[in-house]
Scaffold this active site. Structure first.
Site, PDB file in Angstrom:
ATOM      1  CG  ASP A 260      -2.162   0.858   0.995  1.00 57.16           C
ATOM      2  OD1 ASP A 260      -3.188   0.626   1.629  1.00 57.16           O
ATOM      3  OD2 ASP A 260      -2.072   1.782   0.158  1.00 57.16           O
TER       4      ASP A 260
HETATM    5  C1  GLC Z   1      -4.375   4.341  -0.066  1.00 56.00           C
HETATM    6  C2  GLC Z   1      -5.212   3.144   0.299  1.00 56.00           C
HETATM    7  C3  GLC Z   1      -5.260   2.108  -0.783  1.00 56.00           C
HETATM    8  C4  GLC Z   1      -5.172   2.793  -2.130  1.00 56.00           C
HETATM    9  C5  GLC Z   1      -3.786   3.380  -2.237  1.00 56.00           C
HETATM   10  C6  GLC Z   1      -3.572   4.125  -3.563  1.00 56.00           C
HETATM   11  O1  GLC Z   1      -3.677   4.815   1.056  1.00 56.00           O
HETATM   12  O2  GLC Z   1      -4.941   2.487   1.519  1.00 56.00           O
HETATM   13  O3  GLC Z   1      -6.474   1.368  -0.608  1.00 56.00           O
HETATM   14  O4  GLC Z   1      -5.405   1.871  -3.169  1.00 56.00           O
HETATM   15  O5  GLC Z   1      -3.488   4.236  -1.155  1.00 56.00           O
HETATM   16  O6  GLC Z   1      -4.383   5.254  -3.596  1.00 56.00           O
END
Ligand code: GLC
Length: 730
Positions: A260
């Site tokens: 993430d």
């Molecule tokens: C965010 C979220 C994730 C998302 C990623 C990209 O912090 O936790 O679900 O896909 O970053 O935006």
């Protein structure tokens, strides 16, 4: 060679030609400059230092980025282009929690298919969805993105979303790679605070939080995203047991694992790593293929290889997973997107699909004296109020980066249209935001209500109050919406409330003041027409709750598939705080599992939802009553529409394993079917259940189905149903 073998040979051939920097480049996913291509980005791509980019959505820019990557870099490896296409791209569907309330995998697959077409038309080839975290805590803002509290329902619906995003051919121009997230157990964040610690015993992890991810892997999900969360002391992004032993070894997963956002670097903040070099090692060694946003891999993996702490084979395995997704997406054959390959975004059929999904997502929770549906003739004397009656942005909900608010149909617009566009509909917004605590608009609202026959209130949470990092410690209606309900209820007129929110709300303080209640979640672009059609009886509500509604925040966590405990609360043992006699002897107060100050049941249970008709469940049959391991059982019931209107009903199958090697839930959803019956019509609904569907992980973490006695229900929610029994015999 078949296609898969061909891809593997191409991967091998490519890796053999790659330098360590080019390999690490493939493991690097950076965020875009949102419409710009600075020289540094151009140079990085030409040098092969980037494997993917996220948050770029302009077709021309994406095309140029792919051109640089495939025509100017040494090896011509195309880019992954990722975006959070969570519940729509331009056409916005209900939030995932609302989509889950449809219990309609076909509709959900269609929604994802349309979202993929709209996103792919810009060159996006990867979405960070579906989120399939089991969510039992509505204080957690991300419950809005979840598919609810149940592992079975979440698994079925997540698989439908994956099929929709990825289509039948992942290399087709309008297919995009899906991403099962957040692996795993993110929804167990303590106190519903986002990013918080999760302490999940392995048995609970395997029986509750992992099954939807296993369903996603079985559905062919192209990628998996690691969770931010700390699981029993080892954050998911460095959790070898999760990422290697379970995902790769047990499940034989060969897709891409992405961290993430910044989650690898955050291993330092977690206190697992002292610096970014250690963080890079922990994540790579655990099996994270691609690093989102932070750049510890680019900075440190070559060092680790040079020091012999990570082998080139380990790096090659990570690179292979990234390249495999690119090959499967067909990017090497066709990195470019042609707008003419796609239907226009937000076209009539897409909006119709958004309407149907919104219509089936809305749950009728209360309808005293059949105050709903309204007739059109009542519209001129109806008082329509509230901050969410006419707000095309707020009705879209969280995670709608690319949604087009101009497309939104609001409830007020739709109700006005039902009056042939006359503006005579009585309306007052009453409050600017759902959070405000002033009584400014109350006088006007009360005045308008006094002049009207019935009151229709659109309340709930504006979209910013739900979603990532947007958690609430008190999940009652925000601001002074409760006060508004109490004031209007004093007028003694029928009070109809439509709630838009990204979570269940604690409605104990107001539920008795409300005559009819529709839970609309955040219904998306076509909210207005869907809600108006239900209010006016052009369609009957059919949604069922994918998540439990607590009475008060203090009941959380409260969910239907709980364990029985050694002292379950019962009507006989429950004592309310007001019933306690002064000086009552300590030992006589129930001594079972409940709170003194609120009933131990939820306000509305999982699977609950009313209709404008009634359904009678009769003649449960369980056949045979005994089966052996490996056999199946048939459970059927007769359902009749005993009301005056055609309507849909979601018939649910639950089981209980009475005795197990570990304690088992008091109920588990094992099947559902959506039927539609005319008034007076009846049908027999049949479920077939194999003993394998009754398997669970025992105390030795072995997946088993045990002989023993079972209860089984067919019903209209987790709290009702016809009960039968069967046994699995050795
Ligand atoms: C965010 C979220 C994730 C998302 C990623 C990209 O912090 O936790 O679900 O896909 O970053 O935006």
């Amino acid at each position: 060679m078949n296609r898969s073998q061909h891809i593997e040979s191409k991967i091998r051939e490519l890796i053999d030609h790659m330098s360590i920097d080019e390999k690490v480049g493939q493991l690097t996913l950076i965020t875009s400059a949102e419409g710009q291509i600075p020289d540094s980005l151009r140079e990085d791509i030409i040098a092969g230092r980037i494997g993917g980019i996220l948050n770029e959505t302009q077709r021309e820019v994406i095309h140029e980025l792919q051109r640089i990557a495939t025509e100017e870099s040494r090896l011509g490896i195309p880019l992954l282009v990722g975006r959070d296409v969570i519940h729509g791209f331009k056409t916005i569907f209900p939030i995932p929690l609302g989509q889950a309330a449809t219990w309609n995998p076909t509709l959900i697959e269609q929604a994802a298919r349309i979202s993929a077409q709209e996103a792919a038309s810009t060159g996006i080839n990867w979405t960070f969805a579906p989120m399939m975290d089991i969510a039992r805590d509505p204080r957690w803002g991300r419950i809005a993105e979840s598919l609810g509290e149940d592992p079975y329902l979440t698994g079925v619906l997540a698989a439908a979303m994956i099929r929709g995003f990825q289509g039948t051919d992942l290399s087709a121009p309008d297919s995009i790679a899906a991403c099962a997230k957040h692996f795993a157990g993110y929804g167990a964040s303590e106190s519903g605070r986002d990013y918080n610690t999760t302490n999940i015993p392995e048995n609970e992890l395997r029986n509750v939080y992992l099954p939807p991810f296993k369903a996603a892997v079985n559905a062919g999900v192209a990628s998996v995203m690691t969770s931010f969360s700390d699981i029993d002391g080892v954050p998911a992004t460095a959790n070898e047991k999760l990422l290697r032993h379970i995902l790769r070894d047990e499940w034989q997963y060969d897709g891409l694992v992405v961290s993430d956002w910044d989650a690898i670097y955050q291993l330092i903040e977690h206190g697992l790593c002292a610096n970014s070099k250690e963080a890079a090692y922990e994540a790579a060694n655990a099996g994270v293929d691609m690093e989102m946003f932070s750049q510890t891999y680019r900075e440190h993996l070559p060092e680790w290889v040079a020091e012999g702490k990570l082998s080139m084979a380990q790096i090659d395995a990570l690179v292979a997973n990234v390249l495999r997704m690119k090959f499967r997406l067909g990017l090497f054959d066709q990195p470019y997107t042609r707008a003419e390959d796609f239907p226009p975004v937000a076209n009539a059929s897409f909006r119709q699909a958004a309407y149907q999904t919104a219509l089936e997502s809305i749950v009728l929770l209360k309808n005293e004296n059949h105050v709903l549906p309204l007739s059109k003739t009542e519209l001129p004397t109806l008082a329509v109020m509230g901050p969410l009656a006419d707000d095309g942005y707020e009705q879209l909900g969280t995670w709608i980066f690319d949604g087009d608010t101009a497309l939104s149909q609001t409830p007020l617009q739709a109700l006005r249209a039902a009056m042939n566009g006359e503006n005579s509909l009585r309306y007052a917004r009453v409050m600017e935001t759902t959070r405000q605590n002033t009584r400014e608009g109350f006088a006007g609202a009360i005045q308008l209500a006094k002049q009207s026959e019935k009151i229709l209130l659109f309340l709930g949470e504006e979209s910013i109050l739900s979603g990532e990092a947007h958690c609430r410690a008190d999940i009652r209606l925000p601001g002074n919406q409760e006060e508004l309900i109490h004031e209007l209820a004093k007028l003694g007129k029928p009070l109809i409330v439509v709630i838009m929110a990204g979570r269940p709300l604690a409605l104990q303080n107001v539920i008795d003041k409300i005559d009819a209640l529709l839970m609309a979640w955040h219904p998306g672009t076509m909210a207005g027409t869907a809600i108006a059609d239900l209010l006016l009886g052009n369609a009957a509500p059919s949604g069922k709750l994918p998540v439990t509604f607590p009475r008060v925040t203090g009941q959380i966590p409260i969910y239907y598939n709980q364990k029985n405990t050694g002292r379950p609360a019962t009507p006989e043992t429950y004592i309310h705080i007001d019933e306690i006699e002064r000086g009552a002897p300590q030992v006589s107060l129930g001594n079972t599992s409940y709170h003194f100050d609120v009933h131990y049941t939820p306000l509305f249970p999982f699977g609950f939802g009313l209709s404008y008709t009634q359904f009678e469940y009769r003649h449960l049959q369980v056949n045979p009553s005994e089966i052996k391991l490996g056999e199946s059982i048939t459970i059927r019931a007769n359902i009749r529409n005993t009301g005056e209107r055609e309507a849909a009903e979601i018939v649910q199958l639950y089981v209980r394993d009475l005795v197990g090697n570990v304690t088992r839930p008091v109920k588990e959803l094992k099947g559902f079917q959506k039927i539609r019956l005319q008034p007076g019509e009846q049908t027999t609904v049949t479920f077939n259940l194999s003993t394998d569907e009754l398997a669970f992980y025992n105390r030795n973490m072995v997946r088993v189905t045990e002989p023993g006695d079972f209860h089984v229900w067919i019903g209209s929610s987790s709290a009702t149903g016809l009960r039968g029994e069967f046994a699995i015999i050795p």
